[in-house]
Design an enzyme around this catalytic site. Structure first.
Site, PDB file in Angstrom:
ATOM      1  N   CYS A   1      32.623  94.841  35.688  1.00 22.31           N
ATOM      2  CA  CYS A   1      31.771  95.802  34.970  1.00 22.31           C
ATOM      3  C   CYS A   1      31.879  97.311  35.656  1.00 22.31           C
ATOM      4  O   CYS A   1      32.661  97.131  36.612  1.00 22.31           O
ATOM      5  CB  CYS A   1      30.324  95.227  35.297  1.00 22.31           C
ATOM      6  SG  CYS A   1      29.615  94.079  34.121  1.00 22.31           S
TER       7      CYS A   1
ATOM      8  N   HIS B   1      37.922  89.855  29.216  1.00 21.75           N
ATOM      9  CA  HIS B   1      39.196  90.226  29.994  1.00 21.75           C
ATOM     10  C   HIS B   1      40.574  89.296  29.678  1.00 21.75           C
ATOM     11  O   HIS B   1      40.269  88.384  29.392  1.00 21.75           O
ATOM     12  CB  HIS B   1      39.097  90.709  31.463  1.00 21.75           C
ATOM     13  CG  HIS B   1      38.984  89.210  32.057  1.00 21.75           C
ATOM     14  ND1 HIS B   1      37.923  88.370  32.192  1.00 21.75           N
ATOM     15  CD2 HIS B   1      39.840  88.645  33.195  1.00 21.75           C
ATOM     16  CE1 HIS B   1      38.254  87.488  32.878  1.00 21.75           C
ATOM     17  NE2 HIS B   1      39.354  87.532  33.555  1.00 21.75           N
TER      18      HIS B   1
END
Length: 346
Positions: free
Chosen positions: A73, A169
């Site tokens: 993040c 991801h």
């Protein structure tokens, strides 16, 4: 696309890929990190002729942190992450716990979005297109590193696959050798060329188009189908209709259409098992030609998308035949899998 390169506190490279040309990326990584120390090496199996990466330092990698401690993040006051900026579009950085490093290749992490709770399927077409540009750029740059023979862009999605970070991801591996799976494809290509005079990838795609029963969706520049001998319960191969060896050589038309086709495939995967089911775990794997050697011009870039879930609440395990002898047994007929993926179209 604007690309900005910077360094993290321990010296690893980090790259921002922004949709806006005026994006400013000057955030500094203030974490007190020691330089990355790895023990990676590769060893060749003399019986099978393949390579194994030995990377004991990965035992200490980050494992299922709570959402408010996610290292992927953006950074914010009081909590610094792998990405120093307070927001981002797409980010790529050197893995802190790489399987391959130094003379033995390179491993990178690709963050598809700053939204922790999203998935690739939630991206807009513009966002997905930016990820494609990042994959392409990394393939081009890693190809120039000494000793790198092949680049593999992939996404592991879901705890069942073994993902240890919930943030959307993927990863990029730059191998110092040609992978065993690619080597098998190259041998099949050469055998097919010798016996028929034709290209195997072209013939496979044309066979699936003609049969139609396993085609999942088809655009103007891409075609997706369940392969005739699918290894996994639900497995789709996505090919550009104009064969190219790697991401660098995709034309503009194929790049423009890719997000629409790929996002639709991912959204269908999440609907395979019906409403109320958790998100479908999957692996999405780009197969690109090695950068050198015979067969490169015959190779066909394609993406393989598959799930280990075989039915609601049940996984496909790689047990004796698969793990011991590399002989897969698939419980779901490819034709049935393709029909289901057509049924759940948006």
């Amino acid at each position: 696309m604007k690309k900005t390169s910077t360094r993290l506190a321990d010296g690893r490279e980090l790259l921002y890929y922004d949709a806006r040309d005026d994006a400013v990326r000057d955030a500094v990584d203030h974490r007190p990190l020691d330089a990355v120390s790895t023990t990676s090496e590769i060893r060749r199996d003399p019986l099978l002729g393949d390579w194994v990466a030995i990377a004991s330092h990965r035992q200490g990698r980050t494992y299922h942190p709570p959402a408010d401690e996610c290292p992927l993040c953006p950074s914010r006051d009081g909590r610094l992450s792998e990405i120093p900026a307070p927001d981002y579009d797409v980010v790529v950085f050197e893995n802190r716990f790489p399987s391959l490093a130094g003379d033995f290749g390179r491993c990178e992490v690709v963050c598809f979005t700053s939204d922790h709770d999203a998935s690739f399927a939630d991206l807009t077409e513009d966002q997905a297109g930016l990820v494609l540009e990042a994959w392409t750029d990394r393939t081009a740059e890693l190809a120039e590193l000494p000793g790198v023979e092949q680049v593999f862009c992939f996404e592991n999605r879901g705890a069942e696959i073994g993902v240890t970070l919930g943030h959307p991801h993927g990863q990029i591996y730059a191998y110092p050798f040609v992978t065993p799976r690619t080597d098998l494809m190259l041998r099949s290509l050469a055998d097919h060329r010798a016996s028929t005079g034709r290209n195997l990838f072209d013939d496979v795609v044309e066979r699936e188009r003609a049969a139609a029963v396993r085609v999942v969706l088809e655009g103007e520049y891409w075609i997706a189908f369940v392969p005739y001998a699918a290894h996994w319960p639900y497995e789709v191969h996505l090919h550009p209709k104009r064969r190219v060896p790697d991401l660098r050589t995709l034309d503009d038309e194929a790049r423009h259409e890719f997000p629409q086709v790929y996002l639709e495939l991912l959204r269908r995967f999440d609907r395979i098992f019906g409403d109320g089911e958790p998100p479908t775990p999957y692996i999405a794997a780009w197969h690109q030609a090695p950068f050198r050697g015979e067969g490169r011009d015959d190779f066909g870039l394609h993406l393989e998308l598959f799930t280990i879930r075989r039915t609601s609440g049940k996984l496909k395990f790689l047990a004796g035949s698969e793990s011991g002898m590399s002989v897969f047994i698939n419980d779901v007929p490819p034709e049935a899998a393709a029909m289901r993926l057509r049924e759940v179209a948006s």
